[in-house]
Design a protein around this motif. Structure first.
Motif, PDB file in Angstrom:
ATOM      1  N   GLN A  11       0.823  -1.207   0.000  1.00 29.83           N
ATOM      2  CA  GLN A  11       0.000   0.000   0.000  1.00 29.83           C
ATOM      3  C   GLN A  11       0.864   1.266   0.000  1.00 29.83           C
ATOM      4  OE1 GLN A  11      -2.571  -0.460   3.453  1.00 29.83           O
ATOM      5  NE2 GLN A  11      -4.253  -1.190   2.161  1.00 29.83           N
ATOM      6  N   ARG A  12       0.316   2.342  -0.566  1.00 23.84           N
ATOM      7  CA  ARG A  12       0.981   3.644  -0.545  1.00 23.84           C
ATOM      8  C   ARG A  12       0.479   4.416   0.667  1.00 23.84           C
ATOM      9  NH1 ARG A  12       1.691   7.392  -5.474  1.00 23.84           N
ATOM     10  NH2 ARG A  12       3.134   8.198  -3.904  1.00 23.84           N
ATOM     11  N   SER A  65      -6.190  10.863  -5.671  1.00 23.21           N
ATOM     12  CA  SER A  65      -6.309   9.403  -5.481  1.00 23.21           C
ATOM     13  C   SER A  65      -4.942   8.731  -5.579  1.00 23.21           C
ATOM     14  CB  SER A  65      -7.280   8.811  -6.509  1.00 23.21           C
ATOM     15  OG  SER A  65      -8.529   9.453  -6.443  1.00 23.21           O
ATOM     16  N   ASP A  97      -3.294   4.947  -0.345  1.00 22.29           N
ATOM     17  CA  ASP A  97      -4.255   4.014   0.249  1.00 22.29           C
ATOM     18  C   ASP A  97      -4.548   4.376   1.697  1.00 22.29           C
ATOM     19  OD1 ASP A  97      -4.455   1.914  -1.955  1.00 22.29           O
ATOM     20  OD2 ASP A  97      -2.294   1.986  -1.630  1.00 22.29           O
ATOM     21  N   VAL A  98      -3.529   4.841   2.407  1.00 27.43           N
ATOM     22  CA  VAL A  98      -3.673   5.182   3.831  1.00 27.43           C
ATOM     23  C   VAL A  98      -2.935   6.497   4.087  1.00 27.43           C
ATOM     24  CG1 VAL A  98      -3.275   4.459   6.218  1.00 27.43           C
ATOM     25  CG2 VAL A  98      -3.793   2.738   4.469  1.00 27.43           C
ATOM     26  N   LYS A 149      -7.155   7.488  -2.239  1.00 31.78           N
ATOM     27  CA  LYS A 149      -7.793   6.667  -3.258  1.00 31.78           C
ATOM     28  C   LYS A 149      -9.228   6.367  -2.857  1.00 31.78           C
ATOM     29  CE  LYS A 149      -3.617   4.242  -4.882  1.00 31.78           C
ATOM     30  NZ  LYS A 149      -2.981   2.907  -5.046  1.00 31.78           N
ATOM     31  N   GLY A 168      -9.955   4.523   0.305  1.00 36.10           N
ATOM     32  CA  GLY A 168      -8.796   4.670   1.168  1.00 36.10           C
ATOM     33  C   GLY A 168      -9.170   5.148   2.567  1.00 36.10           C
ATOM     34  N   ARG A 169      -8.244   4.967   3.509  1.00 33.96           N
ATOM     35  CA  ARG A 169      -8.486   5.276   4.920  1.00 33.96           C
ATOM     36  C   ARG A 169      -7.591   6.419   5.375  1.00 33.96           C
ATOM     37  NH1 ARG A 169      -6.038   1.692   7.316  1.00 33.96           N
ATOM     38  NH2 ARG A 169      -6.827   2.135   9.404  1.00 33.96           N
ATOM     39  N   LYS A 178     -13.123   7.100   5.933  1.00 33.06           N
ATOM     40  CA  LYS A 178     -12.836   6.490   4.633  1.00 33.06           C
ATOM     41  C   LYS A 178     -13.342   7.389   3.517  1.00 33.06           C
ATOM     42  CE  LYS A 178     -12.964   1.612   6.022  1.00 33.06           C
ATOM     43  NZ  LYS A 178     -13.594   0.290   5.760  1.00 33.06           N
ATOM     44  N   ASN A 237     -16.239   5.094  -2.403  1.00 26.62           N
ATOM     45  CA  ASN A 237     -15.716   4.272  -3.500  1.00 26.62           C
ATOM     46  C   ASN A 237     -15.956   4.924  -4.865  1.00 26.62           C
ATOM     47  OD1 ASN A 237     -14.761   2.142  -1.870  1.00 26.62           O
ATOM     48  ND2 ASN A 237     -16.847   1.337  -1.686  1.00 26.62           N
TER      49      ASN A 237
END
Length: 309
Positions: free
Chosen positions: A10-11, A58, A61-62, A88, A91-92, A163, A166
């Protein structure tokens, strides 16, 4: 899945502020780097320069913000909006922020109730509070020094998660709307269920039913209703009674005839009454010596030409 819910590959972006100890920040970056793997670089950015970060939308990911031990980072609406942009879809974001129990004179520090609202307004969903605890005296002193807080409210540190939906920010989707003409309500629908309509249906057998009470329409009238009205109260007021000086068109109240009669009576009359004769005229008649008037011709004489007989 490792600490902070981070998985390999993850990024991750870490956001820090000026109050974050350098050694604590370095230890956190090394720990996150070990979780994501050597092939994925962990991005680090200051909270005050996040808008100048230059990351594409985006990208991560976190995002971890304010989680460095000793951090007093405050997340403004602009910072939260930028976090939502670079996350993203799905993403969180995990952040920590010092808050107060009640709103005081210092507007820089949010209350514990307003922090989740701020995340929701920035476009994040599934916002939930993970942890809330009181600050140690050392941490409270750090908050007072870096944020200039002089209030007496109790200081807390809140860990909260949110979050990104989507879908991408600014994305659009066509709505499937049906504009087909809907059938209008039927008679049965307007009248209600059959049982309801039956209540308002009378048959010949119902009229002869001894158990059914029928009202006599005459019983609904009292003595005042049976009195004969005064004819003068039924007559519409005339044009004259209404203060009009001119009769209406197609007048039926008699004002037109009355005005016509007054007009005729006010017209001058000849002294001899023989003006229609051609040879018999008064000596002072202005029509003396002229041919006889034609039958039906209207004769008008000036007042100074008339004399009483």
């Amino acid at each position: 899945m490792g600490e902070y819910g981070i998985a390999p590959g993850q990024r991750v972006a870490i956001i820090w502020d000026s109050s974050s100890p350098v050694e604590a920040l370095k230890d956190l970056v090394d720990k996150i780097q070990a979780l994501v793997g050597a092939d994925n670089r962990v991005s680090v950015e200051n909270v005050n320069q996040l808008s100048q970060f230059g990351s594409q939308s985006s990208s991560f990911d976190v995002i971890l913000s304010g989680v460095v031990p000793g951090s007093t980072a405050q997340h403004s609406a602009e910072v939260l909006a930028e976090i939502a942009r670079i996350l993203k879809p799905g993403g969180r974001v995990l952040l920590k922020e010092p808050v107060v129990t009640e709103s005081g004179n210092n507007s820089r520090i949010k209350t514990a109730a307003k922090l989740p609202t701020a995340l929701t307004l920035s476009g994040l969903v599934e916002v939930k509070e993970l942890q809330k605890e009181a600050l140690t005296p050392e941490e409270a002193q750090s908050v007072r020094e870096h944020l200039g807080y002089q209030g007496k409210e109790i200081l807390l540190i809140v860990q909260i998660e949110g979050k990104k939906p989507n879908f991408e920010v600014g994305s659009s989707s066509q709505l499937k709307l049906s504009f087909a003409k809907q059938p209008g309500p039927s008679w049965k629908t307007l009248c209600g269920p059959p049982a309801t309509a039956k209540l308002w249906t009378l048959t010949a057998n119902d009229m002869n039913d001894e158990e059914m009470d029928l009202l006599d329409s005459d019983e609904l009238l009292d003595s005042e209703d049976l009195k004969k009205p005064d004819p003068s109260s039924l007559r519409a007021p005339s044009c004259k009674e209404m203060g009009k000086k001119k009769a209406c068109k197609n007048c039926t109240c008699g004002l037109a005839e009355e005005l016509e009669q007054e007009k005729k009576s006010s017209q001058p009359k000849s002294a001899c009454g023989n003006c229609y004769l051609g040879i018999f005229r008064c000596a002072s008649c202005p029509y003396l010596g002229l041919p006889a008037f034609k039958p039906g011709r209207k004769i008008l004489l000036k007042e100074n030409q008339l004399h009483d007989a």
